[in-house]
Design an enzyme around this catalytic site. Structure first.
Site, PDB file in Angstrom:
ATOM      1  N   CYS A  39      25.105  33.306  32.613  1.00 29.71           N
ATOM      2  CA  CYS A  39      25.681  34.464  31.922  1.00 29.71           C
ATOM      3  C   CYS A  39      25.825  34.162  30.440  1.00 29.71           C
ATOM      4  CB  CYS A  39      27.057  34.704  32.541  1.00 29.71           C
ATOM      5  SG  CYS A  39      27.999  36.040  31.839  1.00 29.71           S
ATOM      6  N   THR A  41      28.362  34.602  28.844  1.00 35.04           N
ATOM      7  CA  THR A  41      29.664  33.926  28.718  1.00 35.04           C
ATOM      8  C   THR A  41      29.503  32.405  28.793  1.00 35.04           C
ATOM      9  OG1 THR A  41      30.996  35.788  29.442  1.00 35.04           O
ATOM     10  CG2 THR A  41      31.911  33.609  29.915  1.00 35.04           C
ATOM     11  N   HIS A  44      28.742  31.412  25.418  1.00 37.00           N
ATOM     12  CA  HIS A  44      29.964  31.497  24.606  1.00 37.00           C
ATOM     13  C   HIS A  44      30.907  30.330  24.911  1.00 37.00           C
ATOM     14  CE1 HIS A  44      29.180  36.094  24.216  1.00 37.00           C
ATOM     15  NE2 HIS A  44      28.680  35.458  23.186  1.00 37.00           N
ATOM     16  N   HIS A  64      30.484  31.150  37.034  1.00 36.92           N
ATOM     17  CA  HIS A  64      31.527  32.084  37.482  1.00 36.92           C
ATOM     18  C   HIS A  64      30.934  33.293  38.208  1.00 36.92           C
ATOM     19  CE1 HIS A  64      30.270  33.255  33.431  1.00 36.92           C
ATOM     20  NE2 HIS A  64      30.422  34.487  33.867  1.00 36.92           N
ATOM     21  N   GLU A  65      29.625  33.243  38.557  1.00 34.47           N
ATOM     22  CA  GLU A  65      28.976  34.369  39.260  1.00 34.47           C
ATOM     23  C   GLU A  65      28.366  33.796  40.522  1.00 34.47           C
ATOM     24  OE1 GLU A  65      26.156  36.195  36.555  1.00 34.47           O
ATOM     25  OE2 GLU A  65      27.794  36.773  35.223  1.00 34.47           O
ATOM     26  N   CYS A  94      46.998  35.566  43.297  1.00 36.20           N
ATOM     27  CA  CYS A  94      48.128  35.148  44.129  1.00 36.20           C
ATOM     28  C   CYS A  94      48.428  36.134  45.257  1.00 36.20           C
ATOM     29  CB  CYS A  94      49.364  34.930  43.259  1.00 36.20           C
ATOM     30  SG  CYS A  94      50.151  36.445  42.672  1.00 36.20           S
ATOM     31  N   CYS A  97      52.064  39.129  43.028  1.00 37.30           N
ATOM     32  CA  CYS A  97      52.645  39.670  41.791  1.00 37.30           C
ATOM     33  C   CYS A  97      52.432  41.182  41.721  1.00 37.30           C
ATOM     34  CB  CYS A  97      52.052  38.969  40.569  1.00 37.30           C
ATOM     35  SG  CYS A  97      50.341  39.431  40.216  1.00 37.30           S
ATOM     36  N   CYS A 100      48.710  42.181  41.390  1.00 35.43           N
ATOM     37  CA  CYS A 100      47.986  41.999  42.657  1.00 35.43           C
ATOM     38  C   CYS A 100      48.334  43.117  43.640  1.00 35.43           C
ATOM     39  CB  CYS A 100      48.319  40.649  43.275  1.00 35.43           C
ATOM     40  SG  CYS A 100      47.366  39.294  42.560  1.00 35.43           S
ATOM     41  N   CYS A 108      46.429  39.534  37.395  1.00 34.80           N
ATOM     42  CA  CYS A 108      47.314  38.665  38.187  1.00 34.80           C
ATOM     43  C   CYS A 108      48.008  37.666  37.268  1.00 34.80           C
ATOM     44  CB  CYS A 108      46.500  37.929  39.249  1.00 34.80           C
ATOM     45  SG  CYS A 108      47.445  36.637  40.099  1.00 34.80           S
TER      46      CYS A 108
HETATM   47 ZN   LIG Z   1      29.325  36.261  33.660  1.00 39.82          ZN
HETATM   48 ZN   LIG Z   2      48.884  37.964  41.440  1.00 35.16          ZN
END
Ligand SMILES: [Zn+2]
Ligand SMILES: [Zn+2]
Length: 340
Positions: A39, A41, A44, A64-65, A94, A97, A100, A108
């Site tokens: 990505c 990102t 970055h 992260h994908e 979590c 919260c 969530c 979250c």
């Molecule tokens: Zn990404």
């Molecule tokens: Zn949460």
């Protein structure tokens, strides 16, 4: 196991041999990765843009994908079992919260972000939470859908939020028909009857946009703001800006009609708007960060119905540096996917 780790900013990540992750909490799951998206990102992150926000301990595993198969589950996990095919919401949350409980996963108060805050999925195995797992049809190939976990969910989230504004007779603009944009185009086409104009610098990307459902395409050649204003008779009701840097952000604002909404999805630039212009035209600027668990689940329904498809190019995990270099140089059409 093999894993792609960042050791320092402004340095190429390295493919290292590291221990496999272990279950420690009752809701932990370990996923055997079948595909990990590469990505912008990640570029970055390497440039250090996320260092302050995430403050990760180096070295750590990028990615992260992620999608794959459940390899191991904690003692309290009931929603998935070993062998299930899954795509992963990017942030373990979590569940307790306020955010969530409203289903607003990205806000979250106690979440983490594998691949940004600690070890991610550019590896053979990933440790995450049962709450992240969206179960898929077993025939699904993780490498075909992995990028929907972040690029896809982000594009879908923005389009989903804008749906009440995009009734028949309205117009939408997509700026940037790359990794996220080409998914955004399909989401607008699948979910709305709006007229869709796609703006990109690259004529090849615009050809793909036409095949994916663009009503009109406009080359970003300096006259593109005027061209969009012409096509929309004064601006689009909704502009989705998947670039939002290098001037695209101010173009996007200028393409938004009176009382319209400018959705910022890409990042890196700066928006300069006189406040008089904001009140005088009642235009809105809407921020978008990834998406909710339900966004990802809904997007997978579209994907499994063939209404959103990812154009991908796969690389073996070892070739992560090449994949990142290709992305940086604009040589990837659609999305680069690492396959361990
Ligand atoms: Zn990404
Ligand atoms: Zn949460």
């Amino acid at each position: 196991m093999k894993a792609v780790r960042i050791h320092g900013y402004h340095q190429q990540p390295v493919v290292d041999d590291i221990p496999e992750p272990k279950i420690s909490g009752p809701l932990d799951v370990i996923v055997k990765i079948g595909g990990a998206g590469v990505c912008r990102t990640d570029l970055h992150i390497i440039e250090g843009q996320w260092e302050q926000a995430m403050n990760p301990a180096l070295p750590y595993v990028l990615g992260h994908e992620n999608a794959g198969w459940i390899a191991e589950v904690g003692s309290a996990v009931t929603n998935v079992a070993v062998g299930d095919t899954v795509i992963l919401h990017p942030t373990p949350t979590c569940g307790l919260c306020r955010a969530c409980r409203a289903g607003d996963d990205m806000h979250c108060e106690n979440s983490s972000f594998p691949g940004l805050s600690h070890d991610g999925g550019m590896a053979e195995y990933l440790l995450t939470s049962a709450r992240c797992c969206v179960k898929l049809d077993p025939s699904t190939q993780p490498k075909d859908v992995a990028a929907l976990a972040d690029a896809g969910i982000t594009a879908y989230h923005a389009v989903r939020k804008a749906l009440p504004l995009l009734y028949p007779g309205t117009s939408a603009v997509v700026i940037g028909a790359g990794g996220l944009g080409h998914i955004g185009i399909q989401c607008v086409a699948a979910l709305t009857a709006a007229s869709l104009i796609v703006v990109d610098r690259n004529p090849d990307a615009l050809k793909l946009a036409e095949q994916l459902g663009a009503t009109h395409t406009v080359v970003a050649d300096g006259n593109h703001v005027a061209a969009v204003q012409d096509l929309t008779k004064g601006g689009a009701d909704v502009v989705f800006d998947f670039v939002a840097e290098q001037g695209a952000e101010n173009d996007g604002w200028a393409m938004t009609r009176r009382a319209g909404s400018y959705y910022v999805i890409g990042y890196g630039g700066e928006l300069h708007i006189p406040t008089l212009d904001v009140i005088g035209t009642e235009r809105n600027v809407i921020g978008n960060i990834v998406g909710t668990y339900n966004d990802l689940a809904e997007l997978m329904v579209l994907a499994q119905a063939g209404k959103v498809t990812l154009h991908t190019r796969t690389y073996p995990l070892d070739q992560a540096p090449e994949a990142l270099a290709d992305l940086d140089a604009g040589r990837v059409r659609g999305r680069a996917i690492l396959v361990p």
